[in-house]
Motif scaffolding. Sequence first.
Motif, PDB file in Angstrom:
ATOM      1  N   GLY A  36       0.784  -1.226   0.000  1.00 44.39           N
ATOM      2  CA  GLY A  36       0.000   0.000   0.000  1.00 44.39           C
ATOM      3  C   GLY A  36       0.813   1.271   0.000  1.00 44.39           C
ATOM      4  O   GLY A  36       1.946   1.302  -0.444  1.00 44.39           O
ATOM      5  N   ASN A  37       0.240   2.373   0.568  1.00 47.69           N
ATOM      6  CA  ASN A  37       0.850   3.696   0.483  1.00 47.69           C
ATOM      7  C   ASN A  37       1.612   4.110   1.730  1.00 47.69           C
ATOM      8  O   ASN A  37       2.202   5.174   1.766  1.00 47.69           O
ATOM      9  CB  ASN A  37      -0.233   4.747   0.199  1.00 47.69           C
ATOM     10  N   ASN A  38       1.625   3.303   2.781  1.00 41.47           N
ATOM     11  CA  ASN A  38       2.339   3.667   4.005  1.00 41.47           C
ATOM     12  C   ASN A  38       3.815   3.955   3.795  1.00 41.47           C
ATOM     13  O   ASN A  38       4.388   4.751   4.539  1.00 41.47           O
ATOM     14  CB  ASN A  38       2.164   2.585   5.067  1.00 41.47           C
ATOM     15  N   PRO A  39       4.481   3.310   2.830  1.00 44.28           N
ATOM     16  CA  PRO A  39       5.910   3.622   2.631  1.00 44.28           C
ATOM     17  C   PRO A  39       6.180   5.095   2.359  1.00 44.28           C
ATOM     18  O   PRO A  39       7.264   5.584   2.677  1.00 44.28           O
ATOM     19  CB  PRO A  39       6.288   2.760   1.421  1.00 44.28           C
ATOM     20  N   VAL A  40       5.228   5.825   1.777  1.00 45.97           N
ATOM     21  CA  VAL A  40       5.437   7.253   1.517  1.00 45.97           C
ATOM     22  C   VAL A  40       5.745   7.963   2.825  1.00 45.97           C
ATOM     23  O   VAL A  40       6.702   8.732   2.928  1.00 45.97           O
ATOM     24  CB  VAL A  40       4.191   7.882   0.848  1.00 45.97           C
ATOM     25  N   ARG A  41       4.932   7.698   3.830  1.00 46.62           N
ATOM     26  CA  ARG A  41       5.138   8.355   5.115  1.00 46.62           C
ATOM     27  C   ARG A  41       6.433   7.888   5.775  1.00 46.62           C
ATOM     28  O   ARG A  41       7.098   8.648   6.474  1.00 46.62           O
ATOM     29  CB  ARG A  41       3.939   8.098   6.026  1.00 46.62           C
ATOM     30  N   PHE A  42       6.768   6.621   5.583  1.00 46.17           N
ATOM     31  CA  PHE A  42       8.010   6.116   6.164  1.00 46.17           C
ATOM     32  C   PHE A  42       9.210   6.838   5.574  1.00 46.17           C
ATOM     33  O   PHE A  42      10.100   7.290   6.302  1.00 46.17           O
ATOM     34  CB  PHE A  42       8.130   4.611   5.923  1.00 46.17           C
ATOM     35  N   TYR A  43       9.253   6.961   4.232  1.00 45.32           N
ATOM     36  CA  TYR A  43      10.389   7.624   3.591  1.00 45.32           C
ATOM     37  C   TYR A  43      10.411   9.108   3.926  1.00 45.32           C
ATOM     38  O   TYR A  43      11.489   9.702   4.080  1.00 45.32           O
ATOM     39  CB  TYR A  43      10.333   7.415   2.074  1.00 45.32           C
ATOM     40  N   ASP A  44       9.233   9.726   4.037  1.00 42.85           N
ATOM     41  CA  ASP A  44       9.194  11.123   4.447  1.00 42.85           C
ATOM     42  C   ASP A  44       9.745  11.287   5.865  1.00 42.85           C
ATOM     43  O   ASP A  44      10.521  12.199   6.130  1.00 42.85           O
ATOM     44  CB  ASP A  44       7.747  11.653   4.395  1.00 42.85           C
ATOM     45  N   LEU A  45       9.330  10.392   6.750  1.00 39.24           N
ATOM     46  CA  LEU A  45       9.815  10.460   8.132  1.00 39.24           C
ATOM     47  C   LEU A  45      11.332  10.301   8.175  1.00 39.24           C
ATOM     48  O   LEU A  45      12.024  11.000   8.930  1.00 39.24           O
ATOM     49  CB  LEU A  45       9.144   9.373   8.970  1.00 39.24           C
ATOM     50  N   LEU A  46      11.843   9.402   7.352  1.00 39.44           N
ATOM     51  CA  LEU A  46      13.287   9.204   7.275  1.00 39.44           C
ATOM     52  C   LEU A  46      13.985  10.495   6.853  1.00 39.44           C
ATOM     53  O   LEU A  46      15.019  10.884   7.422  1.00 39.44           O
ATOM     54  CB  LEU A  46      13.605   8.082   6.287  1.00 39.44           C
ATOM     55  N   LYS A  47      13.410  11.184   5.871  1.00 38.51           N
ATOM     56  CA  LYS A  47      13.984  12.463   5.422  1.00 38.51           C
ATOM     57  C   LYS A  47      13.933  13.499   6.536  1.00 38.51           C
ATOM     58  O   LYS A  47      14.901  14.236   6.761  1.00 38.51           O
ATOM     59  CB  LYS A  47      13.233  12.974   4.185  1.00 38.51           C
ATOM     60  N   TYR A  48      12.797  13.576   7.236  1.00 38.27           N
ATOM     61  CA  TYR A  48      12.666  14.570   8.300  1.00 38.27           C
ATOM     62  C   TYR A  48      13.697  14.340   9.403  1.00 38.27           C
ATOM     63  O   TYR A  48      14.261  15.294   9.953  1.00 38.27           O
ATOM     64  CB  TYR A  48      11.256  14.532   8.899  1.00 38.27           C
ATOM     65  N   ILE A  49      13.941  13.086   9.746  1.00 40.11           N
ATOM     66  CA  ILE A  49      14.946  12.769  10.768  1.00 40.11           C
ATOM     67  C   ILE A  49      16.330  13.232  10.309  1.00 40.11           C
ATOM     68  O   ILE A  49      17.099  13.816  11.083  1.00 40.11           O
ATOM     69  CB  ILE A  49      14.943  11.249  11.067  1.00 40.11           C
ATOM     70  N   ILE A  50      16.641  12.984   9.035  1.00 41.85           N
ATOM     71  CA  ILE A  50      17.926  13.426   8.479  1.00 41.85           C
ATOM     72  C   ILE A  50      18.023  14.942   8.512  1.00 41.85           C
ATOM     73  O   ILE A  50      19.054  15.516   8.890  1.00 41.85           O
ATOM     74  CB  ILE A  50      18.095  12.903   7.037  1.00 41.85           C
ATOM     75  N   TRP A  51      16.928  15.627   8.147  1.00 42.27           N
ATOM     76  CA  TRP A  51      16.938  17.093   8.120  1.00 42.27           C
ATOM     77  C   TRP A  51      17.149  17.674   9.513  1.00 42.27           C
ATOM     78  O   TRP A  51      17.889  18.643   9.688  1.00 42.27           O
ATOM     79  CB  TRP A  51      15.629  17.611   7.519  1.00 42.27           C
ATOM     80  N   ILE A  52      16.476  17.100  10.508  1.00 42.84           N
ATOM     81  CA  ILE A  52      16.640  17.580  11.883  1.00 42.84           C
ATOM     82  C   ILE A  52      18.098  17.402  12.320  1.00 42.84           C
ATOM     83  O   ILE A  52      18.693  18.301  12.926  1.00 42.84           O
ATOM     84  CB  ILE A  52      15.689  16.813  12.827  1.00 42.84           C
ATOM     85  N   ALA A  53      18.671  16.250  11.997  1.00 44.47           N
ATOM     86  CA  ALA A  53      20.073  15.989  12.353  1.00 44.47           C
ATOM     87  C   ALA A  53      21.012  16.959  11.645  1.00 44.47           C
ATOM     88  O   ALA A  53      21.979  17.455  12.245  1.00 44.47           O
ATOM     89  CB  ALA A  53      20.432  14.548  11.987  1.00 44.47           C
ATOM     90  N   ILE A  54      20.730  17.256  10.385  1.00 43.77           N
ATOM     91  CA  ILE A  54      21.589  18.176   9.620  1.00 43.77           C
ATOM     92  C   ILE A  54      21.525  19.583  10.196  1.00 43.77           C
ATOM     93  O   ILE A  54      22.555  20.273  10.293  1.00 43.77           O
ATOM     94  CB  ILE A  54      21.166  18.172   8.128  1.00 43.77           C
ATOM     95  N   LEU A  55      20.356  20.026  10.605  1.00 42.81           N
ATOM     96  CA  LEU A  55      20.246  21.358  11.201  1.00 42.81           C
ATOM     97  C   LEU A  55      21.038  21.430  12.500  1.00 42.81           C
ATOM     98  O   LEU A  55      21.705  22.433  12.779  1.00 42.81           O
ATOM     99  CB  LEU A  55      18.771  21.708  11.458  1.00 42.81           C
TER     100      LEU A  55
END
Length: 410
Positions: free
Chosen positions: A373-392
């Motif tokens: 289904g479509n849940n992977p979209v949110r998983f990959y988005d969450l992964l990006k957000y975690i990376i972005w928070i760490a980068i900041l």
Amino acid sequence: MKKEANFEEFIKRFIIVVLLGLLLGNLLVGFYGFLSKGSENPDDFIMRYRESKYLLKGISPFDVILGKAEVDLEIGTLWDVAGYTPWGMACGMWFNFAFLSEKYARGMFLILYISVMLLAAFVTYRIVSKEYSKKISIIITLIVLVIPGWSTGLTWLNAGAVFGALLYFSVLILDEKPVLAGILIGIAATKPQLAAPFYLALLLKKKWKVFAIAAFVPIAAWGMALILTKTSPLYILQQFLGLTDELIGSLGNWITSLDVYYNLYFGGDTLQRIGMFLCILFALYIWGLMIKNGVKDNLSFFSVAALLSGMWTYSQSHDRTVLMIVILCMVIRFKRLICCRKKYLLIIGVFLTSCIMDSERLAQMQSSVMAIGNNPVRFYDLLKYIIWIAILLFIASVSTEELFDKKIEN
């Protein structure tokens, strides 16, 4: 040493070939989407164009959407997903080429879109080539071009990709040309969820002149919309907010990605408010940390606004070209760290990968293999957000003095 140098050259060439393949694929998908749309199958541009056209004729587009005004057959119908900021529709009379016929206006906007994309690439290469070799500069420029937003923006001819580039240009000229920078930010405020964090950054940076001009542009455009439609100051704004509440709530923001792990029973509006509040608190903390560590350069400071714009409220991939600011910050400000300590190259590499990662396409690939289904979209988005928070946190924690510490080279 020679074998090592040859291997490095091979890796550079390989990365260039891969990025060129991604760029070609993105452009093919984008142009196919553009060519498959038109009056009967409208893209975002057609909706924005018609709204500006109605406004130019003195009719509130929202009155047409809500059935309070008749549809002008020469302009065409408006859909219930239409409706933009009052100042955006007024600015759109120019950048949507509302004074031309729909067919020619759409063609002109395509030319504008491609021109802005090429200009972003040219500007990036020119800046980066002063610091890096030719091949590395080409790699960084290609990374800027394969941000997925350019492709989805082209598919739907969505102005968000262009506005992201305008914010990028504004940060680069902020000190030298404050008036033009303010105008660019003001135009980008057509999408307030994209530009609003930059206004907050301007206030914290005490860029009063730029802030004043950036605020004047949408206010003046809003006034023009009121004059043309002969309505009260809040009439069009209330109609706009009424139509967009449901859309904004359904799209969600970074916190909705937690649905991958938790069942959140809040409504869409509640999640929006929680997400916005937490993001703003985090951004203020990061800016405070930057000030404490003497991090004052514009690229670092506005990287917070760039990443915040993709997290704090609803955001789609074509709104993410603004990530160019963070990419340039990473490769310019941290050049000595990259060159002297290889572990930082991994940090940069992970972030750059998150910038060009298209969550929807990755999810489609995974769904086709695993049928989940479509849940992977949110998983990959969450992964990006975690990376972005760490980068900041990384950008804010490394002080300017540390970057020039001779111990780095040891």
